[in-house]
Structures are given as structure tokens and as C-alpha cells.
Design an enzyme around this catalytic site. Sequence first.
Site, PDB file in Angstrom:
ATOM      1  N   ASP A 165       0.996  -1.236  -0.046  1.00 30.99           N
ATOM      2  CA  ASP A 165      -0.008   0.217   0.009  1.00 30.99           C
ATOM      3  C   ASP A 165       0.925   1.137  -0.020  1.00 30.99           C
ATOM      4  O   ASP A 165       2.147   1.085   0.033  1.00 30.99           O
ATOM      5  CB  ASP A 165      -1.059  -0.132   1.326  1.00 30.99           C
ATOM      6  CG  ASP A 165      -2.188   0.911   1.105  1.00 30.99           C
ATOM      7  OD1 ASP A 165      -2.124   2.029   0.822  1.00 30.99           O
ATOM      8  OD2 ASP A 165      -3.172   0.265   1.008  1.00 30.99           O
ATOM      9  N   GLY A 186       4.537   1.427  -1.655  1.00 30.19           N
ATOM     10  CA  GLY A 186       4.838   1.864  -2.944  1.00 30.19           C
ATOM     11  C   GLY A 186       3.599   2.129  -3.622  1.00 30.19           C
ATOM     12  O   GLY A 186       2.445   2.587  -2.899  1.00 30.19           O
ATOM     13  N   PHE A 197       0.726   1.444  -6.674  1.00 30.99           N
ATOM     14  CA  PHE A 197       0.346   0.603  -7.944  1.00 30.99           C
ATOM     15  C   PHE A 197       0.008   1.386  -9.262  1.00 30.99           C
ATOM     16  O   PHE A 197      -0.475   0.658 -10.302  1.00 30.99           O
ATOM     17  CB  PHE A 197      -0.956  -0.280  -7.622  1.00 30.99           C
ATOM     18  CG  PHE A 197      -2.134   0.445  -6.816  1.00 30.99           C
ATOM     19  CD1 PHE A 197      -2.596   1.607  -7.577  1.00 30.99           C
ATOM     20  CD2 PHE A 197      -3.153   0.227  -5.725  1.00 30.99           C
ATOM     21  CE1 PHE A 197      -3.788   2.227  -7.070  1.00 30.99           C
ATOM     22  CE2 PHE A 197      -4.265   0.785  -5.375  1.00 30.99           C
ATOM     23  CZ  PHE A 197      -4.325   1.967  -6.039  1.00 30.99           C
ATOM     24  N   HIS A 208     -13.096   0.059  -7.588  1.00 29.06           N
ATOM     25  CA  HIS A 208     -14.167   0.941  -7.732  1.00 29.06           C
ATOM     26  C   HIS A 208     -13.989   2.282  -7.033  1.00 29.06           C
ATOM     27  O   HIS A 208     -14.729   3.380  -7.396  1.00 29.06           O
ATOM     28  CB  HIS A 208     -15.293   0.308  -6.551  1.00 29.06           C
ATOM     29  CG  HIS A 208     -15.253   0.568  -5.281  1.00 29.06           C
ATOM     30  ND1 HIS A 208     -16.181   0.666  -4.248  1.00 29.06           N
ATOM     31  CD2 HIS A 208     -13.963   0.914  -4.623  1.00 29.06           C
ATOM     32  CE1 HIS A 208     -15.490   0.880  -3.296  1.00 29.06           C
ATOM     33  NE2 HIS A 208     -14.447   1.085  -3.062  1.00 29.06           N
TER      34      HIS A 208
HETATM   35  C1  LIG Z   1     -10.935   1.645  -0.286  1.00 32.84           C
HETATM   36  S1  LIG Z   1      -9.467   1.370   0.530  1.00 32.84           S
HETATM   37  C2  LIG Z   1      -9.479  -0.466   0.568  1.00 32.84           C
HETATM   38  C3  LIG Z   1      -8.263  -1.143   1.476  1.00 32.84           C
HETATM   39  C4  LIG Z   1      -8.423  -2.547   1.578  1.00 32.84           C
HETATM   40  N1  LIG Z   1      -8.236  -3.096   0.543  1.00 32.84           N
HETATM   41  C5  LIG Z   1      -9.862  -3.083   2.320  1.00 32.84           C
HETATM   42  O1  LIG Z   1     -10.525  -3.813   1.643  1.00 32.84           O
HETATM   43  O2  LIG Z   1     -10.145  -2.376   3.290  1.00 32.84           O
HETATM   44  C6  LIG Z   1      -8.199   1.563  -0.823  1.00 32.84           C
HETATM   45  C7  LIG Z   1      -6.656   1.625  -0.679  1.00 32.84           C
HETATM   46  O3  LIG Z   1      -6.059   1.531  -1.794  1.00 32.84           O
HETATM   47  C8  LIG Z   1      -4.922   2.208  -1.365  1.00 32.84           C
HETATM   48  N2  LIG Z   1      -4.279   3.190  -2.338  1.00 32.84           N
HETATM   49  C9  LIG Z   1      -4.640   4.312  -2.881  1.00 32.84           C
HETATM   50  N3  LIG Z   1      -3.661   4.761  -4.157  1.00 32.84           N
HETATM   51  C10 LIG Z   1      -2.605   3.691  -4.168  1.00 32.84           C
HETATM   52  C11 LIG Z   1      -1.382   3.634  -4.624  1.00 32.84           C
HETATM   53  N4  LIG Z   1      -1.010   4.397  -5.758  1.00 32.84           N
HETATM   54  N5  LIG Z   1      -1.017   2.642  -4.355  1.00 32.84           N
HETATM   55  C12 LIG Z   1      -1.137   1.411  -3.507  1.00 32.84           C
HETATM   56  N6  LIG Z   1      -2.324   1.682  -2.598  1.00 32.84           N
HETATM   57  C13 LIG Z   1      -3.118   2.771  -3.198  1.00 32.84           C
HETATM   58  C14 LIG Z   1      -5.158   3.249  -0.297  1.00 32.84           C
HETATM   59  O4  LIG Z   1      -4.260   3.739   0.643  1.00 32.84           O
HETATM   60  C15 LIG Z   1      -6.300   2.346   0.491  1.00 32.84           C
HETATM   61  O5  LIG Z   1      -5.735   1.524   1.460  1.00 32.84           O
END
Ligand SMILES: C[S@@+](CC[C@H](N)C(=O)[O-])C[C@H]1O[C@@H](n2cnc3c(N)ncnc32)[C@H](O)[C@@H]1O
Length: 339
Positions: free
Chosen positions: A200, A226, A228, A246
Site C-alpha cells: 500500500d 509503493g 500501484f 471502484h
Molecule cells: C478503499 S481502500 C481499500 C483497502 C483494503 N483493500 C480494504 O479492503 O479495506 C483503498 C486502498 O487503496 C490504497 N491506495 C490508494 N492509492 C494507492 C496507490 N497509488 N498505491 C497503492 N495503494 C493505494 C489506499 O491507501 C487504500 O488503502
Amino acid sequence: MTATDPSIELMRLINGYQVSQALHVAATLGIADQLKDGPKSYDAVAHACGAHPPSLYRLLRALAAVGVFHESGNKQFSLTPLGFCLTSDAPGSTRNYARWIGQRGQWGSWRNLLHSVNSGESALGFTYGTDAWTYRMQHPDEQAVFDSAMTGNSRTEAQAVLEAYDFSRFECVVDVGGGQGLLLKTILLACPRSRGILFDQRQVIASAGEALTSTELGQRCQLIAGSFFETVPAGGDVYVMKVILHDWDDRTSINILRTCRRAMSPTATLVVVERVIGPPNEMPEGKFSDLNMMVQYAAMERTSQEFDDLLKNGGFKMTEIIPTRSPQSIIVAQPMSTE
Ligand SMILES: C[S@@+](CC[C@H](N)C(=O)[O-])C[C@H]1O[C@@H](n2cnc3c(N)ncnc32)[C@H](O)[C@@H]1O
């Protein structure tokens, strides 16, 4: 007029915001926690919560009228099954979610749903002049409530995902955008021979660290920070992405999928956990969650066909959609050959 008069039904829907805000206030004051050991008078609850007693009584009786609390003759209140879900320790507690919906960023953005519908843009961006991620970073109090709300939802969902899908056959599980690591922790606890990588953003990994590494799971779990949009860790047998896509429009989601695809071996599996929009006239939760994605991120929930197309464009073949007992479904995909 009868109780089923369409105009009365419609008025109830129109006034839904009043119920939302009343639940938000009840959750913020911690009223359900005050009632968890048995019935109490409104006065005792008001004093414990620091509220104005006659006004709190009006809030309690309104929420009792919609089934959240039960009012007895002497203005005593107790929890109903719905009210129990608002207690902090209930399995799958919705208290933090109810706290979150009334936060300035969320409540204030929904005020501008019309802007999103007219423009396709994020109402949050229109209202506060920045994207949802930056807004929350600039408002750490709201970020904390948001994080706790998402963790609350995730607790029920993680268990439901595990019940519906066998992860024990995978040696290495990579949770992409895994947040605080709740799903990964649930998987690793159930699959003692698997190891995991939580991936994350840096600030999220920093706060997730201790919860995962301080347990015996620490030896089976690696934390990697990092983005994604650049690269995700290689070497996983299964890549999980729960409620990630989403948050993003199609173009951006395809970029995320392609980054994953590049890191994956041809035999690795992709497991996307998302709501799948149901057939016409049914399943309003997913369709309103879709509006929420529009308001917050100019993003969307998707139908099974839309997932199929998205995955294809991201380099995957969708093989299966498995419903769970939570609102989330499991969408399984395999990398397509790049030759
Ligand atoms: C809606 S949350 C979902 C978190 C987890 N998967 C859950 O189900 O509770 C979206 C996640 O995407 C991560 N995120 C957003 N942009 C990101 C990026 N560029 N690289 C890695 N993670 C990212 C956020 O930090 C967050 O933890």
C-alpha cells in the site's frame, strides 16, 4: 391515505437524510454503547453522553420509531438488533461508518450530487477543490474516522471472502492496496502454510506495520510501500485487490491492472473483491454505493460485463464471479498471454 400510499412512501425516501443524520449523531455520541448493558432512561443516557436531555429524548424516540432503539412507557430506551449493530464492539459494528457519513467531506460532498450528475465530475472535488485522497490527507481527523469505518466494514467482508474462496492452495498472497492488512491477516490466520505481502502507500504501511508484525504472523508477512501506478511486488501466487478498482475510472483501473499483470507470473491468479451491480430494479445497496463512488472519486461500481471488459483491457481473462454473504463478490481472473 393508507400506509402504502405512494406519496407517503416517497416522502419517507425523500426524508432519508434525516434518518442518516440522526444515526450519525447517535453513533457520534456513543448512545448504543450506553445501552448495551440494559435499558436506561433518556436522562441517564444524556448525562453520560453530555447531551441536552430533552433534545436527546427527541432523537431517541425518532430512532425508536424506525426500529433502532425500543422505547418503553417510562421513557426508558433499550437496544434492538439494529441498535446493537451501532455498539462499538458488535461483530461487524457499523458505528464508525455512521460516524463517517456525517463528516464534512462526505456529507458536504453529497450536497453536490447534482454537480456530479450534470458533469460526471467528483462532487467532493467540486466542493473542496481537491481529490478525496488529498482532502483526507489534509483532514487527519476525518481520515481517522474514514479508516476506522473501512476497517469495520472490512472485518465482516474479510471473513465472508475467506468462507467463499480457498486461499490455502497459494504459497504467497499479495494484497494490493491492502490498507491496514485486515484481509491479509484473516487469510494468513486461516492458511498457516501461506505467507503474505501487504502492499500500500507509504503512510498506510507505516500505520499498518505494528498490528501485523507484532504477532506471530510477522514472520510470514512482509510490508512493502509503493504505488500501484508504478510497480507492485513480484512473486505472488495470488494477487488480491479488495475494493480498489471502484475508486477509479476505467482508464486508471486498467493502468492498475496492467501494473499487476506485469508483476505476475502467467500462472498466478488475480482475485478482485468488489460489489457487482445487480439486475435492473434490484439490489439498491450497490447502486447507491455506485453514486457514492461518483460523488467521492468520479468512479464507479461495475456490472459483471463491465468487469469482464475492464479485466480484458488490463490483460486478464475473467474466469468466475463468486458471491459472498457480504455485499462484496469475488471476481477471479487469470493473466492472458502477452505474446
Ligand atoms: C478503499 S481502500 C481499500 C483497502 C483494503 N483493500 C480494504 O479492503 O479495506 C483503498 C486502498 O487503496 C490504497 N491506495 C490508494 N492509492 C494507492 C496507490 N497509488 N498505491 C497503492 N495503494 C493505494 C489506499 O491507501 C487504500 O488503502
